[in-house]
Design a protein around this motif. Sequence first.
Motif, mmCIF file in Angstrom:
data_model
loop_
_atom_site.group_PDB
_atom_site.id
_atom_site.type_symbol
_atom_site.label_atom_id
_atom_site.label_comp_id
_atom_site.label_asym_id
_atom_site.label_seq_id
_atom_site.Cartn_x
_atom_site.Cartn_y
_atom_site.Cartn_z
ATOM 1 N N ALA A 78 22.608 69.194 38.415
ATOM 2 C CA ALA A 78 21.934 70.272 37.687
ATOM 3 C C ALA A 78 20.428 70.170 37.846
ATOM 4 N N HIS A 79 19.907 68.957 37.743
ATOM 5 C CA HIS A 79 18.469 68.762 37.886
ATOM 6 C C HIS A 79 18.001 69.083 39.298
ATOM 7 N N PHE A 80 18.800 68.693 40.294
ATOM 8 C CA PHE A 80 18.418 68.994 41.675
ATOM 9 C C PHE A 80 18.401 70.496 41.914
ATOM 10 N N PHE A 81 19.348 71.203 41.320
ATOM 11 C CA PHE A 81 19.377 72.663 41.451
ATOM 12 C C PHE A 81 18.086 73.266 40.912
ATOM 13 N N GLY A 82 17.709 72.861 39.695
ATOM 14 C CA GLY A 82 16.481 73.384 39.095
ATOM 15 C C GLY A 82 15.248 72.975 39.865
ATOM 16 N N TYR A 83 15.204 71.715 40.310
ATOM 17 C CA TYR A 83 14.059 71.251 41.079
ATOM 18 C C TYR A 83 13.938 72.011 42.397
ATOM 19 N N SER A 84 15.057 72.259 43.052
ATOM 20 C CA SER A 84 15.040 72.960 44.337
ATOM 21 C C SER A 84 14.495 74.372 44.197
ATOM 22 N N GLU A 117 16.131 60.326 31.777
ATOM 23 C CA GLU A 117 16.230 59.560 30.536
ATOM 24 C C GLU A 117 16.250 60.487 29.314
ATOM 25 N N ILE A 118 15.413 61.497 29.337
ATOM 26 C CA ILE A 118 15.384 62.437 28.213
ATOM 27 C C ILE A 118 16.658 63.267 28.158
ATOM 28 N N ALA A 119 17.067 63.819 29.304
ATOM 29 C CA ALA A 119 18.222 64.710 29.333
ATOM 30 C C ALA A 119 19.525 63.990 29.070
ATOM 31 N N ALA A 120 19.580 62.686 29.324
ATOM 32 C CA ALA A 120 20.822 61.920 29.200
ATOM 33 C C ALA A 120 21.042 61.341 27.810
ATOM 34 N N ALA A 127 21.658 71.372 24.195
ATOM 35 C CA ALA A 127 20.664 72.436 24.250
ATOM 36 C C ALA A 127 20.342 72.677 25.706
ATOM 37 N N ALA A 128 19.785 73.833 25.997
ATOM 38 C CA ALA A 128 19.377 74.097 27.372
ATOM 39 C C ALA A 128 18.402 73.021 27.828
ATOM 40 N N THR A 129 17.505 72.636 26.930
ATOM 41 C CA THR A 129 16.530 71.587 27.213
ATOM 42 C C THR A 129 16.549 70.556 26.095
ATOM 43 N N MET A 130 16.803 69.309 26.437
ATOM 44 C CA MET A 130 16.773 68.233 25.449
ATOM 45 C C MET A 130 15.330 67.788 25.253
ATOM 46 N N LYS A 131 14.990 67.422 24.017
ATOM 47 C CA LYS A 131 13.616 67.068 23.688
ATOM 48 C C LYS A 131 13.492 65.590 23.343
ATOM 49 N N GLY A 136 10.443 67.853 27.288
ATOM 50 C CA GLY A 136 11.781 68.417 27.425
ATOM 51 C C GLY A 136 12.316 68.211 28.822
ATOM 52 N N ALA A 137 13.656 68.185 28.931
ATOM 53 C CA ALA A 137 14.302 68.055 30.231
ATOM 54 C C ALA A 137 15.596 68.844 30.214
ATOM 55 N N LEU A 138 15.885 69.508 31.304
ATOM 56 C CA LEU A 138 17.053 70.360 31.425
ATOM 57 C C LEU A 138 18.346 69.588 31.139
ATOM 58 N N ARG A 139 19.230 70.182 30.338
ATOM 59 C CA ARG A 139 20.552 69.601 30.067
ATOM 60 C C ARG A 139 21.641 70.665 30.147
ATOM 61 N N GLY A 140 21.550 71.715 29.335
ATOM 62 C CA GLY A 140 22.574 72.751 29.356
ATOM 63 C C GLY A 140 23.899 72.274 28.804
ATOM 64 N N ALA A 141 24.991 72.816 29.329
ATOM 65 C CA ALA A 141 26.333 72.535 28.824
ATOM 66 C C ALA A 141 26.968 71.379 29.587
ATOM 67 N N ILE A 142 26.307 70.262 29.604
ATOM 68 C CA ILE A 142 26.844 69.060 30.229
ATOM 69 C C ILE A 142 27.227 68.111 29.105
ATOM 70 N N GLY A 143 28.528 68.040 28.843
ATOM 71 C CA GLY A 143 28.983 67.239 27.719
ATOM 72 C C GLY A 143 30.475 67.374 27.493
ATOM 73 N N THR A 144 30.897 67.104 26.278
ATOM 74 C CA THR A 144 32.314 67.151 25.923
ATOM 75 C C THR A 144 32.723 68.575 25.557
#
Length: 236
Positions: A78-84, A117-120, A127-131, A136-144
Motif C-alpha cells: 500500500a505504501h509503495f503504491f502511494g509513494y509511486s 512504524e507509525i502506520a503499523a 483510519a486512512a492515516t494513522m497518527k 501521519g502515515a497511510l494505513r487504510g483498511a489493513i487489519g482484521t
Amino acid sequence: MQPARDDPLAAEKGIGALSFSFVEPAEAQTWIDDYYATLDSEACVPAGFAVNPQIALTIPMLCHASEEEAIERGLDGAHFFGYSLGHFYVYGVQRPARTNVWEEFQKNRALFGFNREIAAQTGKPLAATMKSSGLGALRGAIGTPDQIRELLRGYEAIGVDQMIFVMQAGRNRHEHICESMELFAREVMPEFHERHDAQHKRKVERLAPAIERALARRAPPRVAPEDYGIRSVMKV
C-alpha cells in the motif's frame, strides 16, 4: 466518474465522483455535502440524459484474522503504491532504465507520509492515516475483519456509495490478496450488502426532485441531418 476535487465539476455535470485521495470520513463528509448541494442547485446541468449521483472513495485494504499478519502482508505494498503515485506525478525524478522506484521508496518512504512504524501501530481503530506525535502515515483498511467493518461503517454513515480497495501493489502476493478478498466477502461484506437495497431506495427517493429539475435544465438531444455519415479513412 470524475475525480473528486475542490471544484464541483462532477456534480455540475450530473456524474459520479471518484476520490483518489486517501481521506478520513470527516474530511470526505465536506466533499459529499458540497456534491449534493451542487446537484440540488441551478449549477447542475447534466452532461448526459441521466444523472448518476454516486460517490466512490479509494483506500488500501488487506484483511486477515491477525492484525499483525495483515500489516505484514499488505502495508508495504500500500505504501509503495502511494509513494509511486507521488514519485511519478509530484516529487520524483525518473531516469528511464536507471531509476529503481522500489529502492527509492525504501530510502525515502518516511519523508512522504509512508512511515512504517507509525502506520503499523496495532490495537487501534483503523483510519486512512494513522497518527503519532503529530505525524501521519497511510494505513487504510489493513487489519482484521472487525477493524475493517468499523472503518467502513464510518464511510457508509456519511453517504459514500462505493469503496475501491487498492490491494495489488508493490510486492503483495497474489495468494494473500485472494485470501484477503475471500475473508472480506465472508465476514465483512454481508452486513453492508443487507443494507444496500433499502439505503439505495431512500437515496433515489430523496434525490428524485433534484434530478428531475436538473434534467429539465438540459438542452434536448440534437437531431443528426438525414445525410449524416462517417466516411471511411481509405480512399477507393
